[in-house]
Design a protein around this motif. Structure first.
Motif, mmCIF file in Angstrom:
data_model
loop_
_atom_site.group_PDB
_atom_site.id
_atom_site.type_symbol
_atom_site.label_atom_id
_atom_site.label_comp_id
_atom_site.label_asym_id
_atom_site.label_seq_id
_atom_site.Cartn_x
_atom_site.Cartn_y
_atom_site.Cartn_z
ATOM 1 N N THR A 98 0.816 -1.241 0.023
ATOM 2 C CA THR A 98 0.088 -0.002 -0.005
ATOM 3 C C THR A 98 0.778 1.204 0.060
ATOM 4 O OG1 THR A 98 -0.065 0.274 2.408
ATOM 5 C CG2 THR A 98 -1.838 -1.193 1.225
ATOM 6 N N ALA A 99 0.317 2.368 -0.535
ATOM 7 C CA ALA A 99 0.981 3.591 -0.546
ATOM 8 C C ALA A 99 0.876 4.245 0.773
ATOM 9 C CB ALA A 99 0.400 4.422 -1.450
ATOM 10 N N ASP A 100 1.545 3.807 2.061
ATOM 11 C CA ASP A 100 1.395 4.280 3.159
ATOM 12 C C ASP A 100 2.887 5.168 3.422
ATOM 13 O OD1 ASP A 100 1.245 4.853 5.895
ATOM 14 O OD2 ASP A 100 1.034 2.691 6.556
ATOM 15 N N TRP A 101 2.298 6.214 3.113
ATOM 16 C CA TRP A 101 3.406 7.403 2.932
ATOM 17 C C TRP A 101 3.977 7.392 4.412
ATOM 18 C CZ3 TRP A 101 6.365 9.383 -1.185
ATOM 19 C CH2 TRP A 101 5.825 9.218 -2.450
ATOM 20 N N CYS A 102 3.167 7.766 5.383
ATOM 21 C CA CYS A 102 3.556 7.877 6.733
ATOM 22 C C CYS A 102 4.333 7.249 7.207
ATOM 23 C CB CYS A 102 2.214 8.379 7.295
ATOM 24 S SG CYS A 102 1.196 9.772 7.034
ATOM 25 N N ALA A 103 4.035 5.670 7.065
ATOM 26 C CA ALA A 103 4.891 4.642 7.595
ATOM 27 C C ALA A 103 6.194 4.720 7.125
ATOM 28 C CB ALA A 103 4.211 3.199 7.473
ATOM 29 N N GLN B 23 12.623 2.599 -0.411
ATOM 30 C CA GLN B 23 11.206 2.457 -0.346
ATOM 31 C C GLN B 23 10.411 3.676 -0.831
ATOM 32 O OE1 GLN B 23 10.871 0.578 3.469
ATOM 33 N NE2 GLN B 23 10.989 -1.424 2.855
ATOM 34 N N LEU B 24 10.729 4.741 -0.198
ATOM 35 C CA LEU B 24 9.935 5.952 -0.416
ATOM 36 C C LEU B 24 10.164 6.353 -1.943
ATOM 37 C CD1 LEU B 24 11.245 8.448 2.400
ATOM 38 C CD2 LEU B 24 8.847 7.656 2.000
ATOM 39 N N ASP B 25 11.351 5.952 -2.671
ATOM 40 C CA ASP B 25 11.453 6.142 -4.009
ATOM 41 C C ASP B 25 10.469 5.393 -4.841
ATOM 42 O OD1 ASP B 25 12.708 7.166 -6.146
ATOM 43 O OD2 ASP B 25 13.476 5.320 -6.687
ATOM 44 N N GLN B 26 10.313 4.194 -4.331
ATOM 45 C CA GLN B 26 9.343 3.142 -5.006
ATOM 46 C C GLN B 26 7.985 3.789 -4.906
ATOM 47 O OE1 GLN B 26 9.307 -0.711 -3.351
ATOM 48 N NE2 GLN B 26 10.500 -1.495 -5.058
ATOM 49 N N LEU B 27 7.784 4.183 -3.822
ATOM 50 C CA LEU B 27 6.251 4.727 -3.721
ATOM 51 C C LEU B 27 6.098 6.240 -4.566
ATOM 52 C CD1 LEU B 27 5.758 4.761 0.289
ATOM 53 C CD2 LEU B 27 4.555 3.309 -1.462
ATOM 54 N N ALA B 28 6.983 6.956 -4.678
ATOM 55 C CA ALA B 28 6.955 8.032 -5.690
ATOM 56 C C ALA B 28 6.869 7.641 -6.861
ATOM 57 C CB ALA B 28 8.312 9.061 -5.534
ATOM 58 N N ALA B 29 7.673 6.536 -7.623
ATOM 59 C CA ALA B 29 7.630 5.808 -8.641
ATOM 60 C C ALA B 29 6.292 5.354 -9.152
ATOM 61 C CB ALA B 29 8.859 4.832 -8.799
ATOM 62 N N ARG B 30 5.915 4.689 -8.064
ATOM 63 C CA ARG B 30 4.461 4.044 -8.442
ATOM 64 C C ARG B 30 3.389 5.189 -8.442
ATOM 65 N NH1 ARG B 30 2.299 -0.361 -4.616
ATOM 66 N NH2 ARG B 30 2.592 1.254 -2.980
ATOM 67 N N ALA B 31 3.468 6.435 -7.823
ATOM 68 C CA ALA B 31 2.556 7.287 -8.037
ATOM 69 C C ALA B 31 2.610 7.977 -9.330
ATOM 70 C CB ALA B 31 2.671 8.156 -6.640
ATOM 71 N N LEU B 32 3.861 8.007 -9.717
ATOM 72 C CA LEU B 32 4.012 8.761 -10.874
ATOM 73 C C LEU B 32 3.553 7.971 -12.153
ATOM 74 C CD1 LEU B 32 7.604 10.480 -10.690
ATOM 75 C CD2 LEU B 32 5.383 11.666 -10.787
ATOM 76 N N GLU B 33 3.634 6.727 -11.943
ATOM 77 C CA GLU B 33 3.244 5.613 -12.930
ATOM 78 C C GLU B 33 1.680 5.671 -13.031
ATOM 79 O OE1 GLU B 33 4.861 1.890 -12.161
ATOM 80 O OE2 GLU B 33 6.952 2.423 -12.614
#
Length: 163
Positions: free
Chosen positions: A99-104, A151-161
């Protein structure tokens, strides 16, 4: 001595030869690497020989590094190439966060950075020595913080995709 064994490569290329030799050793030696790559043991020996003109091809690197995950120093040649180009190699997180749990993810990254900071601050008054780095396991702590940032970068990449 024949001419092929009298070459003196500059130090940065000697590093590449050493990385190649370590990769072949990590794979299980020249015999195993020869069976995997179709290259002769003599050719593989030349790839790692410090005074030989031959350098390993990308096909051999991909084949051997693809099967040496988990060995100390992996990926040997790729890590050396990255360092030569002025980069530091950091492994991607093993699995994409579900999940895109940015806070965690941010909290984990900050906590790991704080661990690094705390250990370094304890060592700083007397100067950070190799013994303190080993005792406090500082490099492992830094690696963990880098993984959290990945992991944060992965979340950012997924959000961009997804956008």
């Amino acid at each position: 001595m024949n001419g092929d064994r009298e070459i003196v490569h500059p130090p940065q290329l000697q590093g590449g030869k050493a990385a190649t030799k370590a990769l072949i050793r990590a794979f299980g030696g020249q015999e195993a690497a020869a069976a995997e790559t179709g290259k002769s043991q003599a050719r593989l020996s030349a790839y790692g020989g410090p005074n030989t003109p031959d350098f390993v091809g990308i096909d051999v690197v991909v084949s051997l590094e693809g099967r040496t995950h988990g060995t100390p120093g992996h990926p040997h040649v790729t890590r050396w190439l990255a360092a030569e180009a002025g980069y530091m190699l950091v492994a991607k997180p093993a699995a994409l966060l579900a999940t895109a749990d940015w806070c965690a993810a941010l909290g984990d990254a900050v906590a790991d950075f704080n661990d690094v900071q705390e250990r370094l601050l304890r060592a700083l008054p007397g100067g950070v020595s190799a013994a303190e780095i080993r005792a406090a396991d500082i490099r492992a702590q830094i690696a963990e913080a880098q993984e959290r940032l990945a992991q944060l970068d992965q979340l950012a990449a997924r959000a961009l995709e997804e956008s």
